[in-house]
Scaffold this motif. Structure first.
Motif, PDB file in Angstrom:
ATOM      1  N   ILE A   1      50.612 -48.422 100.187  1.00  0.00           N
ATOM      2  CA  ILE A   1      49.252 -49.223 100.301  1.00  0.00           C
ATOM      3  C   ILE A   1      47.949 -48.654  99.977  1.00  0.00           C
ATOM      4  CG2 ILE A   1      50.545 -51.260 101.931  1.00  0.00           C
ATOM      5  CD1 ILE A   1      49.003 -50.047 104.142  1.00  0.00           C
ATOM      6  N   SER A   2      46.959 -49.126  99.538  1.00  0.00           N
ATOM      7  CA  SER A   2      45.706 -48.483  99.241  1.00  0.00           C
ATOM      8  C   SER A   2      44.551 -48.694 100.264  1.00  0.00           C
ATOM      9  CB  SER A   2      45.310 -48.968  97.704  1.00  0.00           C
ATOM     10  OG  SER A   2      44.904 -50.493  97.896  1.00  0.00           O
ATOM     11  N   TRP A   3      44.757 -49.554 101.264  1.00  0.00           N
ATOM     12  CA  TRP A   3      43.936 -49.665 102.135  1.00  0.00           C
ATOM     13  C   TRP A   3      43.912 -48.632 103.359  1.00  0.00           C
ATOM     14  CZ3 TRP A   3      47.237 -53.213 100.899  1.00  0.00           C
ATOM     15  CH2 TRP A   3      48.342 -53.695 101.815  1.00  0.00           C
TER      16      TRP A   3
ATOM     17  N   TRP B   1      49.415 -42.696  92.971  1.00  0.00           N
ATOM     18  CA  TRP B   1      49.094 -43.563  91.885  1.00  0.00           C
ATOM     19  C   TRP B   1      48.383 -45.053  92.566  1.00  0.00           C
ATOM     20  CZ3 TRP B   1      49.423 -41.810  86.877  1.00  0.00           C
ATOM     21  CH2 TRP B   1      50.311 -40.619  86.927  1.00  0.00           C
ATOM     22  N   ASN B   2      47.106 -45.179  92.550  1.00  0.00           N
ATOM     23  CA  ASN B   2      46.455 -46.376  93.125  1.00  0.00           C
ATOM     24  C   ASN B   2      46.786 -47.630  92.141  1.00  0.00           C
ATOM     25  OD1 ASN B   2      45.357 -45.394  95.346  1.00  0.00           O
ATOM     26  ND2 ASN B   2      43.530 -44.691  94.272  1.00  0.00           N
ATOM     27  N   ILE B   3      47.250 -48.452  92.653  1.00  0.00           N
ATOM     28  CA  ILE B   3      47.634 -49.758  91.814  1.00  0.00           C
ATOM     29  C   ILE B   3      46.813 -50.947  92.237  1.00  0.00           C
ATOM     30  CG2 ILE B   3      49.518 -51.283  90.879  1.00  0.00           C
ATOM     31  CD1 ILE B   3      49.686 -48.252  89.903  1.00  0.00           C
ATOM     32  N   VAL B   4      45.632 -50.925  91.873  1.00  0.00           N
ATOM     33  CA  VAL B   4      44.808 -52.131  92.150  1.00  0.00           C
ATOM     34  C   VAL B   4      44.113 -52.680  90.818  1.00  0.00           C
ATOM     35  CG1 VAL B   4      44.196 -50.917  94.316  1.00  0.00           C
ATOM     36  CG2 VAL B   4      42.737 -50.427  92.324  1.00  0.00           C
ATOM     37  N   ASP B   5      43.292 -53.730  91.167  1.00  0.00           N
ATOM     38  CA  ASP B   5      42.746 -54.237  89.876  1.00  0.00           C
ATOM     39  C   ASP B   5      41.370 -53.769  89.521  1.00  0.00           C
ATOM     40  OD1 ASP B   5      40.845 -55.713  91.406  1.00  0.00           O
ATOM     41  OD2 ASP B   5      41.680 -57.750  91.363  1.00  0.00           O
TER      42      ASP B   5
ATOM     43  N   SER C   1      36.516 -45.497 105.572  1.00  0.00           N
ATOM     44  CA  SER C   1      35.374 -46.506 105.314  1.00  0.00           C
ATOM     45  C   SER C   1      34.439 -45.708 104.602  1.00  0.00           C
ATOM     46  CB  SER C   1      34.901 -47.054 106.298  1.00  0.00           C
ATOM     47  OG  SER C   1      35.722 -48.071 106.763  1.00  0.00           O
ATOM     48  N   GLY C   2      33.642 -46.296 103.285  1.00  0.00           N
ATOM     49  CA  GLY C   2      32.984 -45.647 102.680  1.00  0.00           C
ATOM     50  C   GLY C   2      32.285 -46.530 101.416  1.00  0.00           C
ATOM     51  N   ALA C   3      31.418 -46.025 100.614  1.00  0.00           N
ATOM     52  CA  ALA C   3      30.885 -46.891  99.540  1.00  0.00           C
ATOM     53  C   ALA C   3      31.468 -46.450  98.210  1.00  0.00           C
ATOM     54  CB  ALA C   3      29.383 -46.852  99.686  1.00  0.00           C
ATOM     55  N   GLU C   4      31.876 -45.133  98.178  1.00  0.00           N
ATOM     56  CA  GLU C   4      32.165 -44.569  96.859  1.00  0.00           C
ATOM     57  C   GLU C   4      33.700 -45.113  96.771  1.00  0.00           C
ATOM     58  OE1 GLU C   4      32.885 -40.041  94.902  1.00  0.00           O
ATOM     59  OE2 GLU C   4      31.702 -40.235  96.854  1.00  0.00           O
ATOM     60  N   ALA C   5      34.128 -45.299  95.489  1.00  0.00           N
ATOM     61  CA  ALA C   5      35.497 -45.379  95.502  1.00  0.00           C
ATOM     62  C   ALA C   5      36.430 -44.578  95.785  1.00  0.00           C
ATOM     63  CB  ALA C   5      35.661 -45.986  93.796  1.00  0.00           C
ATOM     64  N   ALA C   6      37.669 -44.898  96.461  1.00  0.00           N
ATOM     65  CA  ALA C   6      38.447 -43.694  96.696  1.00  0.00           C
ATOM     66  C   ALA C   6      39.583 -43.417  95.521  1.00  0.00           C
ATOM     67  CB  ALA C   6      39.198 -44.144  97.934  1.00  0.00           C
ATOM     68  N   ASP C   7      39.709 -42.371  95.467  1.00  0.00           N
ATOM     69  CA  ASP C   7      40.906 -41.976  94.325  1.00  0.00           C
ATOM     70  C   ASP C   7      41.809 -41.418  95.253  1.00  0.00           C
ATOM     71  OD1 ASP C   7      40.513 -39.453  94.828  1.00  0.00           O
ATOM     72  OD2 ASP C   7      39.140 -39.171  92.819  1.00  0.00           O
ATOM     73  N   GLU C   8      43.191 -41.094  94.356  1.00  0.00           N
ATOM     74  CA  GLU C   8      44.304 -40.544  95.247  1.00  0.00           C
ATOM     75  C   GLU C   8      44.097 -39.270  95.530  1.00  0.00           C
ATOM     76  OE1 GLU C   8      45.478 -43.357  91.596  1.00  0.00           O
ATOM     77  OE2 GLU C   8      43.773 -41.795  92.055  1.00  0.00           O
ATOM     78  N   ASP C   9      42.867 -38.510  95.318  1.00  0.00           N
ATOM     79  CA  ASP C   9      42.762 -37.267  96.310  1.00  0.00           C
ATOM     80  C   ASP C   9      42.028 -37.417  97.460  1.00  0.00           C
ATOM     81  OD1 ASP C   9      44.300 -35.827  94.184  1.00  0.00           O
ATOM     82  OD2 ASP C   9      42.669 -35.917  92.980  1.00  0.00           O
ATOM     83  N   THR C  10      41.547 -38.745  97.841  1.00  0.00           N
ATOM     84  CA  THR C  10      40.642 -38.810  98.943  1.00  0.00           C
ATOM     85  C   THR C  10      41.625 -38.865 100.024  1.00  0.00           C
ATOM     86  OG1 THR C  10      39.320 -40.497  97.596  1.00  0.00           O
ATOM     87  CG2 THR C  10      39.081 -40.544 100.003  1.00  0.00           C
ATOM     88  N   PRO C  11      41.525 -38.109 101.188  1.00  0.00           N
ATOM     89  CA  PRO C  11      42.402 -37.942 102.409  1.00  0.00           C
ATOM     90  C   PRO C  11      42.405 -39.232 103.043  1.00  0.00           C
ATOM     91  CG  PRO C  11      40.372 -36.255 102.473  1.00  0.00           C
ATOM     92  CD  PRO C  11      40.029 -37.484 101.435  1.00  0.00           C
ATOM     93  N   LEU C  12      43.412 -39.506 103.609  1.00  0.00           N
ATOM     94  CA  LEU C  12      43.912 -40.784 104.532  1.00  0.00           C
ATOM     95  C   LEU C  12      42.963 -40.704 105.615  1.00  0.00           C
ATOM     96  CD1 LEU C  12      47.691 -41.074 104.143  1.00  0.00           C
ATOM     97  CD2 LEU C  12      45.820 -41.698 102.526  1.00  0.00           C
ATOM     98  N   ASP C  13      42.881 -41.968 106.123  1.00  0.00           N
ATOM     99  CA  ASP C  13      42.107 -42.305 107.201  1.00  0.00           C
ATOM    100  C   ASP C  13      42.966 -41.933 108.713  1.00  0.00           C
ATOM    101  OD1 ASP C  13      40.244 -42.906 109.100  1.00  0.00           O
ATOM    102  OD2 ASP C  13      40.370 -45.187 108.901  1.00  0.00           O
TER     103      ASP C  13
END
Length: 279
Positions: free
Chosen positions: A113-115, A218-222, A119-131
């Protein structure tokens, strides 16, 4: 290829099976219920009843199927219990990976899942650490996702698909789904929290494409992540509900980027929830 699809009778599995069969793949669909067995058979795949939480049963099922690849679509959403779903992600995926190693299956495509980004304003990509420092109950979900992804990456060819919120027929965001009911009841608030969606048909197509992708995440989002104050009124209107009430959630969420998957050839038939909700 011969595919072993775990969770084949779920909403994403039911969308994926016809695509895989049409592409010429042989499909064995694993489910834990007789009802799921009937659904898999009706779609043209070979059903196999097995409990993902039983490691011996999973290994025997995989040994009998002898697939070229595993497609892990395991979820437990019927009860809406996030702890139960987390357990299936951790234990079910662990059992699949152990069985894959025992049966010399090198390729796994896994639903994530991608959520799960901070939290943050900048779009997360696949290298963004998990929460991973999230508070409960979110913490359990994020750590379960981390365990799922770490387990899958033990295999030589591991593709992790971080899907956005699924909408479309059979999902919680359908007219007859959990949130469709809530929207008509006026109990689905519009908040500031950002969300990233993906139509279930686009998600299924991404899973099929992923059989040809290299190992990776891979993020699979619209194309249009949006705050609840934007998407909730559109969704409510699409299911015949009243205008939602605004409410502060205290969580701005995080938009998610799909640039990596689109760069690999993913073309969305539903690039935005704005039109997708109305179809």
């Amino acid at each position: 290829m011969k595919l072993f699809v775990a969770g084949a009778s779920g909403v994403l599995g039911r969308a994926f099976l016809p695509l895989a069969l049409a592409a010429g793949h042989e499909v064995v669909g694993m489910t834990r219920s007789e009802r799921g067995e009937e659904a898999i058979r009706s779609l043209g795949a070979t059903p196999m009843v097995a409990d993902a939480l039983d490691p011996g049963v999973v290994t025997r099922a995989l040994s009998a199927a002898q697939p070229d690849a595993i497609v892990d679509l395991l979820t437990d959403l019927a009860s809406g219990d996030s702890a139960s779903n987390a357990r299936l992600r951790v234990e079910g995926t662990r059992n699949l990976v152990d069985a894959a190693r025992a049966c010399h299956v090198e390729t796994t495509i896994a639903e994530s899942i991608s959520w799960i980004y901070p939290s943050g304003a900048e779009a997360a990509d696949e290298d963004t650490p998990l929460d991973l420092d999230a508070v409960e109950p979110r913490r359990t979900t994020v750590h379960a996702v981390a365990a799922l992804e770490d387990a899958v990456r033990e295999l030589p060819h591991a593709v992790v698909l971080r899907f956005g919120l699924l909408y479309g027929p059979g999902t919680w965001y359908a007219a007859d789904g959990r949130y469709g009911d809530a929207a008509r009841a006026g109990s689905l608030p519009a908040t500031e929290t950002a969300a990233s969606f993906i139509h279930v048909d686009d998600a299924a197509r991404a899973a099929l494409l992923a059989l040809e992708w290299p190992s990776g995440t891979w993020n699979i989002v619209d194309d249009e992540p949006a705050a609840g104050i934007e998407w909730t009124p559109v969704f409510a209107a699409s299911v015949g509900g009243p205008a939602p009430q605004s409410r502060e959630s205290g969580d701005v969420g995080r938009p998610v980027s799909n640039a990596r998957a689109k760069g690999r050839g993913l073309v969305l038939r539903h690039p935005s929830w704005r039109a997708g909700f109305l179809q």
